[in-house]
Write a protein that holds these residues in place. Structure first.
Motif, PDB file in Angstrom:
ATOM      1  N   ARG A 198      35.091  30.205  38.803  1.00 36.57           N
ATOM      2  CA  ARG A 198      36.075  30.207  40.012  1.00 36.57           C
ATOM      3  C   ARG A 198      37.263  30.976  39.460  1.00 36.57           C
ATOM      4  O   ARG A 198      37.767  31.857  40.346  1.00 36.57           O
ATOM      5  CB  ARG A 198      36.186  28.572  40.214  1.00 36.57           C
ATOM      6  CG  ARG A 198      35.144  28.035  40.917  1.00 36.57           C
ATOM      7  CD  ARG A 198      35.676  26.556  41.720  1.00 36.57           C
ATOM      8  NE  ARG A 198      34.739  25.879  42.148  1.00 36.57           N
ATOM      9  CZ  ARG A 198      33.762  24.934  41.796  1.00 36.57           C
ATOM     10  NH1 ARG A 198      33.955  24.781  40.644  1.00 36.57           N
ATOM     11  NH2 ARG A 198      32.978  24.611  42.535  1.00 36.57           N
ATOM     12  N   ALA A 199      37.799  30.751  38.050  1.00 39.30           N
ATOM     13  CA  ALA A 199      39.109  31.368  37.597  1.00 39.30           C
ATOM     14  C   ALA A 199      38.793  32.892  37.574  1.00 39.30           C
ATOM     15  O   ALA A 199      39.521  33.733  38.185  1.00 39.30           O
ATOM     16  CB  ALA A 199      39.461  30.835  36.591  1.00 39.30           C
ATOM     17  N   PHE A 200      37.711  33.344  37.270  1.00 40.81           N
ATOM     18  CA  PHE A 200      37.409  34.416  37.192  1.00 40.81           C
ATOM     19  C   PHE A 200      36.917  35.216  38.602  1.00 40.81           C
ATOM     20  O   PHE A 200      37.689  36.474  38.662  1.00 40.81           O
ATOM     21  CB  PHE A 200      36.129  35.034  36.094  1.00 40.81           C
ATOM     22  CG  PHE A 200      36.034  36.334  35.806  1.00 40.81           C
ATOM     23  CD1 PHE A 200      36.612  37.333  35.146  1.00 40.81           C
ATOM     24  CD2 PHE A 200      34.824  36.960  36.630  1.00 40.81           C
ATOM     25  CE1 PHE A 200      36.275  38.522  35.009  1.00 40.81           C
ATOM     26  CE2 PHE A 200      34.670  38.322  36.273  1.00 40.81           C
ATOM     27  CZ  PHE A 200      35.246  39.056  35.493  1.00 40.81           C
ATOM     28  N   TYR A 201      36.071  34.866  39.129  1.00 40.81           N
ATOM     29  CA  TYR A 201      35.542  35.577  40.482  1.00 40.81           C
ATOM     30  C   TYR A 201      36.356  35.507  41.537  1.00 40.81           C
ATOM     31  O   TYR A 201      36.592  36.234  42.261  1.00 40.81           O
ATOM     32  CB  TYR A 201      34.102  35.087  40.611  1.00 40.81           C
ATOM     33  CG  TYR A 201      33.000  35.711  39.811  1.00 40.81           C
ATOM     34  CD1 TYR A 201      32.741  36.883  40.139  1.00 40.81           C
ATOM     35  CD2 TYR A 201      32.516  35.023  38.692  1.00 40.81           C
ATOM     36  CE1 TYR A 201      31.707  37.716  39.337  1.00 40.81           C
ATOM     37  CE2 TYR A 201      31.582  35.567  38.000  1.00 40.81           C
ATOM     38  CZ  TYR A 201      31.198  36.827  38.144  1.00 40.81           C
ATOM     39  OH  TYR A 201      30.508  37.405  37.271  1.00 40.81           O
ATOM     40  N   SER A 202      37.206  34.356  41.781  1.00 38.98           N
ATOM     41  CA  SER A 202      38.110  34.011  43.049  1.00 38.98           C
ATOM     42  C   SER A 202      39.355  34.357  42.448  1.00 38.98           C
ATOM     43  O   SER A 202      40.030  35.096  43.127  1.00 38.98           O
ATOM     44  CB  SER A 202      38.039  32.521  43.170  1.00 38.98           C
ATOM     45  OG  SER A 202      38.788  32.180  44.406  1.00 38.98           O
ATOM     46  N   ASP A 203      39.907  33.918  41.458  1.00 39.31           N
ATOM     47  CA  ASP A 203      41.337  33.948  41.139  1.00 39.31           C
ATOM     48  C   ASP A 203      41.599  35.494  40.545  1.00 39.31           C
ATOM     49  O   ASP A 203      42.734  36.046  40.996  1.00 39.31           O
ATOM     50  CB  ASP A 203      41.914  33.041  40.181  1.00 39.31           C
ATOM     51  CG  ASP A 203      41.829  31.595  40.659  1.00 39.31           C
ATOM     52  OD1 ASP A 203      41.692  31.603  41.840  1.00 39.31           O
ATOM     53  OD2 ASP A 203      42.062  30.661  39.759  1.00 39.31           O
ATOM     54  N   LEU A 204      40.719  36.157  39.828  1.00 36.75           N
ATOM     55  CA  LEU A 204      41.146  37.140  39.324  1.00 36.75           C
ATOM     56  C   LEU A 204      40.534  38.529  40.013  1.00 36.75           C
ATOM     57  O   LEU A 204      40.947  39.485  40.425  1.00 36.75           O
ATOM     58  CB  LEU A 204      40.514  37.403  37.905  1.00 36.75           C
ATOM     59  CG  LEU A 204      40.973  38.478  36.774  1.00 36.75           C
ATOM     60  CD1 LEU A 204      42.491  38.327  36.753  1.00 36.75           C
ATOM     61  CD2 LEU A 204      40.245  38.277  35.541  1.00 36.75           C
ATOM     62  N   LEU A 205      39.188  38.340  40.539  1.00 35.45           N
ATOM     63  CA  LEU A 205      38.414  39.589  41.094  1.00 35.45           C
ATOM     64  C   LEU A 205      38.831  39.407  42.807  1.00 35.45           C
ATOM     65  O   LEU A 205      38.646  40.350  43.445  1.00 35.45           O
ATOM     66  CB  LEU A 205      37.295  39.446  40.969  1.00 35.45           C
ATOM     67  CG  LEU A 205      36.733  39.909  39.537  1.00 35.45           C
ATOM     68  CD1 LEU A 205      35.185  40.143  39.520  1.00 35.45           C
ATOM     69  CD2 LEU A 205      37.153  41.275  39.293  1.00 35.45           C
ATOM     70  N   GLY A 206      39.361  38.047  43.324  1.00 35.30           N
ATOM     71  CA  GLY A 206      39.713  38.083  44.689  1.00 35.30           C
ATOM     72  C   GLY A 206      38.369  37.807  45.412  1.00 35.30           C
ATOM     73  O   GLY A 206      38.969  37.958  46.922  1.00 35.30           O
ATOM     74  N   LEU A 207      37.459  37.210  45.131  1.00 37.48           N
ATOM     75  CA  LEU A 207      36.383  36.795  46.133  1.00 37.48           C
ATOM     76  C   LEU A 207      36.849  35.299  46.511  1.00 37.48           C
ATOM     77  O   LEU A 207      37.360  34.730  45.830  1.00 37.48           O
ATOM     78  CB  LEU A 207      34.983  37.039  45.257  1.00 37.48           C
ATOM     79  CG  LEU A 207      34.597  38.102  44.866  1.00 37.48           C
ATOM     80  CD1 LEU A 207      33.225  38.079  44.198  1.00 37.48           C
ATOM     81  CD2 LEU A 207      34.695  39.170  45.693  1.00 37.48           C
ATOM     82  N   GLU A 208      36.084  34.982  47.482  1.00 32.38           N
ATOM     83  CA  GLU A 208      36.403  33.799  48.034  1.00 32.38           C
ATOM     84  C   GLU A 208      35.376  32.771  47.874  1.00 32.38           C
ATOM     85  O   GLU A 208      34.116  33.110  48.309  1.00 32.38           O
ATOM     86  CB  GLU A 208      36.852  33.772  49.549  1.00 32.38           C
ATOM     87  CG  GLU A 208      37.809  34.745  50.019  1.00 32.38           C
ATOM     88  CD  GLU A 208      38.227  34.876  51.408  1.00 32.38           C
ATOM     89  OE1 GLU A 208      37.553  34.391  52.146  1.00 32.38           O
ATOM     90  OE2 GLU A 208      39.034  35.588  51.899  1.00 32.38           O
ATOM     91  N   GLU A 209      35.446  31.573  47.532  1.00 24.12           N
ATOM     92  CA  GLU A 209      34.372  30.904  47.205  1.00 24.12           C
ATOM     93  C   GLU A 209      33.769  30.404  48.593  1.00 24.12           C
ATOM     94  O   GLU A 209      34.537  30.137  49.655  1.00 24.12           O
ATOM     95  CB  GLU A 209      34.691  29.378  46.694  1.00 24.12           C
ATOM     96  CG  GLU A 209      33.443  28.508  46.112  1.00 24.12           C
ATOM     97  CD  GLU A 209      33.787  27.624  45.167  1.00 24.12           C
ATOM     98  OE1 GLU A 209      32.824  26.729  44.831  1.00 24.12           O
ATOM     99  OE2 GLU A 209      34.876  27.460  44.708  1.00 24.12           O
TER     100      GLU A 209
END
Length: 112
Positions: A22-33
């Motif tokens: 979650r930290a990488f894909y959402s917070d860093l790359l900006g994808l939404e869960e």
């Protein structure tokens, strides 16, 4: 009649890796869960028509060669953001490669 679009890409992550993902894909790359589609498991992320499925796998092995390639409008700002977060980017002409926290390879290419 023939395949005409890609619905999603699936990568594996190890058990217990959900918070890191979650930290990488959402917070860093900006994808939404996103909620998993009915009957599906794992973590799902999206942005526009892009869907990424992260499957929690007991027999996890990172995808070191096969990889998703994400289109990005402005590569340099993303590369700088990743660098500040300690993620190494490997430039190859007009694109770059990186590994997620689990060792899965990702390609970032310019849109257009």
């Amino acid at each position: 009649m023939y395949p005409h679009a890609l619905h999603h890409v699936q990568l594996s992550i190890p058990p217990g890796g959900e918070t890191t993902a979650r930290a990488f894909y959402s917070d860093l790359l900006g994808l939404e869960e996103a909620p998993p589609p009915e009957g599906r498991t794992g973590l799902w992320f999206s942005r526009g028509e892009l869907y990424l499925h992260l499957d929690v796998s007991e027999n996890f092995r990172p995808a070191r060669s096969a990889h998703p390639a994400f289109l990005v409008r402005r590569l340099p700002p993303l590369a700088e953001r990743l660098g500040r977060a300690g993620v190494a980017v490997d430039w190859a002409e007009d694109r770059f490669f990186l590994n997620d926290p689990f060792g899965n390879r990702i390609e970032i290419i310019p849109e257009g």
